[in-house]
Write an enzyme that holds these catalytic residues in place. Structure first.
Site, PDB file in Angstrom:
ATOM      1  N   HIS A 143       0.858  -1.190   0.000  1.00  0.00           N
ATOM      2  CA  HIS A 143       0.000   0.000   0.000  1.00  0.00           C
ATOM      3  C   HIS A 143       0.894   1.240   0.000  1.00  0.00           C
ATOM      4  CE1 HIS A 143      -3.298   2.666   0.985  1.00  0.00           C
ATOM      5  NE2 HIS A 143      -2.703   3.058   2.102  1.00  0.00           N
ATOM      6  N   ASN A 144       0.498   2.278  -0.757  1.00  0.00           N
ATOM      7  CA  ASN A 144       1.316   3.513  -0.812  1.00  0.00           C
ATOM      8  C   ASN A 144       2.798   3.164  -0.956  1.00  0.00           C
ATOM      9  OD1 ASN A 144      -0.973   5.027  -0.519  1.00  0.00           O
ATOM     10  ND2 ASN A 144      -0.616   5.585   1.613  1.00  0.00           N
ATOM     11  N   ASP A 158      -0.157   6.531  -6.451  1.00  0.00           N
ATOM     12  CA  ASP A 158      -1.141   7.628  -6.404  1.00  0.00           C
ATOM     13  C   ASP A 158      -0.677   8.713  -7.376  1.00  0.00           C
ATOM     14  OD1 ASP A 158      -2.081   6.146  -4.340  1.00  0.00           O
ATOM     15  OD2 ASP A 158      -2.117   7.755  -2.853  1.00  0.00           O
ATOM     16  N   GLU A 166       1.289  -0.042  -5.381  1.00  0.00           N
ATOM     17  CA  GLU A 166       0.295   1.014  -5.576  1.00  0.00           C
ATOM     18  C   GLU A 166       0.968   2.329  -5.944  1.00  0.00           C
ATOM     19  OE1 GLU A 166      -3.490   3.120  -3.329  1.00  0.00           O
ATOM     20  OE2 GLU A 166      -1.684   2.647  -2.201  1.00  0.00           O
ATOM     21  N   GLU A 179      -4.234   4.772  -8.066  1.00  0.00           N
ATOM     22  CA  GLU A 179      -5.199   5.720  -7.509  1.00  0.00           C
ATOM     23  C   GLU A 179      -4.986   6.979  -8.337  1.00  0.00           C
ATOM     24  OE1 GLU A 179      -5.718   8.219  -3.463  1.00  0.00           O
ATOM     25  OE2 GLU A 179      -5.653   6.054  -3.142  1.00  0.00           O
ATOM     26  N   HIS A 190       1.338  11.363  -1.749  1.00  0.00           N
ATOM     27  CA  HIS A 190       0.113  11.134  -0.983  1.00  0.00           C
ATOM     28  C   HIS A 190      -0.667  12.441  -0.951  1.00  0.00           C
ATOM     29  CE1 HIS A 190      -2.159   9.493   2.613  1.00  0.00           C
ATOM     30  NE2 HIS A 190      -2.278   8.583   1.685  1.00  0.00           N
TER      31      HIS A 190
END
Length: 783
Positions: A306-307, A338, A336, A385, A351
């Site tokens: 994640h992230n 973003d 992941e 994302e 983020h």
């Protein structure tokens, strides 16, 4: 111990490293300082200090270095690429979560000396046998305790050494061992005498007891004795016990004893076998790739991050391409990203709505190309994302196509409309994009979709900023915080910034146009909004994937556990940490695996029990990042409710009995020289709720060197296929929190029975040889 130094002779690179070199240590474009680096005579330690007189020096062990990267292969070195040519630059990459060391030599030749020399030292270490590793460990302790560097050890130095090694020994007993080892009667111990002292210190009464139980004459294990031990205690397959006994004698019996000729095993050979990978609690066969890799992708648990770009927390942390490299090198198969609109038409990764630093999407894709398949050939899923406008979405698609080339999966494998996922085997070497898609697979294969102008919708299904509001509804304290308009404060560039946790703090999910080019890159992983299990069962296509925040996943688990398992037998699901976890902490992945959720995304940068469980589950099957789910989670006609495992077809509970016998050379956790650990062992079972359990041994006063327990712990396992077993050693403290010493986590299904060693790992998941536990394991049927 002199054998460790033989590699230097005739190696110009190592000789040059021992003489030492002045190089620049680089931390950023503006932080470039000269340091004097040299390899110590032990060929195990790098020593360095500032050129300024009086400054303290530092050291690190070659053991801590995982690999050497040549040229501009780190963000720091790329940032100064215009200043220093690649042939003078290199990066030392450390194990665990420690930051890289970026160096620039004064010449290409000097850089090559260090690059080749370090690679040779790392290779030598990897090829060391168990006894050589132990010699090297003893040598390191000898150097630490030899305060006056005279190559000898007097008794006061031995007393200090014992404290450093976690031994609080009676002075009279220590002196008797010292006098026995001092063969030359000089009042000091030299090389071989120190080894003798160490061997007396580490005599294994626990192993000797087992050895003598099976030895016919108390001196050796005959071939028949060893066969009996392997059959009755180690529960090896009866038809291969004779062959195995011969192989173990050949492999572990020291060649300088006559025992090998007699086809027998001495206590030394027996101890070497028990301390080897074959004597480990983890079955060697299951450490290699042993599972069927030809089943549909959704039939596997997938190691997921994640992230991935974050190296620290989610508010002010450092974003780095290094996060992707580290995750991929740990076998992670779902990363992941973003994405946000960046300057100069280049999408950026960070983020959103926070003060985390930013990196280029293009650089992430380059890292994927370079590192995706270094440790595993099986497919990597890039979970997006996406917050970019149409123009920069097109740029994203262009980077994916041009940088990844054939590695990017652009269409179904056979060009036909599929009815189920391809397998990891069929998708080897491929990168799959997970994101929003215009229409479905059927339309994209049948012909052009509707004109782009009319394509609107959420481009991202996972906007954590918007999820914070939903998560906070599950927390009364946060609701009260919202009413008070409470704030969290963070210094940033000298000023105070505020993030408000109320319903207007974060933008709600926005409707945004989706670019056809980016949509076309999505094949088998189309992100869709989840309505209900019933809706999915009737309407969803197999390639549609929904994402849940951890609180939503828990709600589904509580309300419809069996339906959740059914859903995951047909489709992929991703669960990710709550947006409230601003410190990058993790949720317990086990409760999500209990539902058959394949993509349980964790913050890989954060050490702790959650990452221990992730590392434990994926330590099997060649560490390839894919683990086949139990059959009752793969078949839609089977029913399994993790809350009620006893109702499932084929229910067979097992009893696990673990006798914790002893510990060996546990690391020191308190830096005070006089402090010695008071260790105890906790065994934890992680699985379905009915299996969750933990038990502890008593603690041993002042002995981290060779504590002995002989304590027996018993557990009942109702869903053994899902259970993980975690061994934790802590330093008991009645006044404050216990200190962590070491841990080891493995799947219950990978346990070898009998007398086994458990080789402990640090908080970071890296090995800490020779620290281990010695246990006896028995698994029996309850029904």
């Amino acid at each position: 111990l002199s054998t460790l130094k033989q590699g230097i002779q005739g190696d110009d690179n190592l000789q040059s490293m021992i003489v030492g070199t002045v190089m620049r240590k680089i931390k950023s474009r503006t932080w470039k300082k000269q340091r004097y680096f040299k390899l110590q005579e032990d060929c195990m330690t790098i020593w360095y200090k500032s050129k300024k007189a009086g400054n303290a020096h530092s050291t690190f062990s070659v053991n801590d270095v995982e690999t050497v990267r040549e040229g501009h292969q780190s963000e720091v070195l790329l940032s100064i690429a215009d200043e220093f040519p690649p042939d003078r630059c290199f990066t030392l990459v450390f194990r665990g979560r420690r930051g890289n060391l970026d160096l620039v030599a004064d010449s290409a030749d000097e850089a090559q000396s260090w690059i080749k020399g370090m690679k040779k030292l790392i290779e030598n270490l990897e090829n060391m046998g168990e006894s050589e590793k132990l010699d090297q460990w003893i040598c390191e302790w000898f150097k630490k305790a030899d305060k006056n560097n005279d190559g000898r050890m007097n008794f006061p130095e031995i007393r200090v050494l014992l404290k450093m090694m976690n031994v609080d020994m009676n002075e009279h007993h220590a002196h008797r061992l010292f006098m026995t080892a001092d063969k030359s009667q000089t009042g000091t111990l030299e090389d071989d005498e120190f080894v003798l002292f160490y061997k007396m210190l580490t005599q294994r009464e626990d192993v000797l007891r087992v050895f003598q139980d099976y030895s016919g004459d108390g001196q050796k294990l005959s071939l028949r004795d060893l066969e009996e031990f392997l059959r009755d205690e180690q529960l090896e397959e009866v038809d291969r016990v004779q062959q195995l006994a011969m192989e173990l004698i050949e492999r572990y019996e020291p060649s300088d004893t006559g025992t090998k000729m007699l086809k027998a095993m001495s206590i030394d050979g027996f101890l070497m076998y028990l301390a080897s990978a074959e004597g480990s609690i983890f079955h060697p066969r299951q450490q290699s790739l042993y599972q069927d890799m030809t089943q549909p992708l959704n039939h596997y648990f997938i190691s997921s991050s994640h992230n991935t770009y974050l190296m620290e927390d989610q508010l002010r942390g450092h974003s780095s391409v290094e996060g992707y490299i580290r995750a991929l090198k740990r076998g992670c198969r779902c990363v992941e990203v973003d994405c946000w609109d960046g300057p100069n038409g280049e999408p950026i990764v960070y983020h959103g709505h926070t003060f985390t630093s930013k990196i280029l999407f293009k650089d992430v894709v380059i890292a994927l190309r370079n590192y995706a398949f270094k440790v595993s050939e099986y497919p990597v899923i890039l979970s997006t994302e996406n917050h970019c406008g149409v123009e920069q979405q097109r740029v994203m698609a262009q980077h994916l196509n041009t940088i990844l080339g054939d590695k990017l999966l652009k269409s179904t494998l056979d060009g036909k409309i599929p009815v189920s996922f391809p397998s990891p085997e069929e998708l080897k070497g491929k990168i799959l994009l997970k994101g929003k898609k215009i229409g479905g697979l059927e339309e994209s294969l049948n012909g052009p979709v509707e004109p782009e102008d009319s394509l609107t919708g959420e481009v991202s299904d996972e906007d954590e900023a918007a999820d914070i509001d939903e998560d906070s509804l599950h927390s009364n304290s946060l609701r009260r915080m919202a009413k008070k308009r409470s704030t969290l404060q963070f210094p940033s560039n000298g000023s105070i910034k505020f993030i408000q946790f109320n319903s207007r703090s974060f933008p709600q999910k926005s409707k945004q146009r989706l670019s056809k080019e980016l949509s076309d890159c999505v094949v088998y992983c189309k992100s869709v909004h989840f309505s209900s299990f019933k809706h999915s069962r009737i309407h969803s296509k197999f390639y549609e994937i929904s994402s849940f925040t951890e609180s939503k996943a828990r709600k589904h688990l509580r309300e419809a556990g069996a339906e959740f398992v059914h859903h995951n037998a047909r489709q992929l699901t991703r669960v990710y940490p709550s947006g409230l976890r601003t410190d990058s902490s993790n949720f317990n992945p086990q409760e999500m695996w209990n539902t058959g959720t394949q993509i349980v995304a964790l913050n890989f940068q954060t050490a702790g029990v959650e990452m221990d469980l992730n590392d434990g589950l994926f330590s099997q099957n060649g560490r390839c990042g894919y683990v086949l789910k139990p059959d009752f989670m793969r078949m839609s006609e089977r029913s399994f409710d993790p809350e009620v495992p006893i109702n499932r077809e084929g229910y067979r509970p097992l009893s696990l009995c673990i006798q914790v016998i002893s510990g060996q050379q546990l690391p020191k956790v308190n830096i005070k020289e006089s402090s010695v650990v008071d260790p105890f062992v906790r065994v934890e079972i992680h699985g379905v709720p009915l299996d969750q359990a933990k038990q502890e041994t008593r603690y041993i006063d002042n002995n981290g060197f060779n504590p002995v327990w002989y304590d027996t712990l018993r557990f009942t396992i109702h869903a053994p296929e899902l259970a993980l077993v975690r061994f934790v050693v802590e330093d008991y403290d009645k006044a404050s929190r216990n200190d962590f010493v070491g841990q080891y986590t493995l799947p219950f299904s990978c346990i070898q029975q009998g007398y086994r060693h458990i080789h402990l790992l640090s908080k970071d998941g890296t090995s800490i040889p020779p620290a281990s536990l010695f246990v006896h394991v028995r698994i029996t049927n309850l029904v």
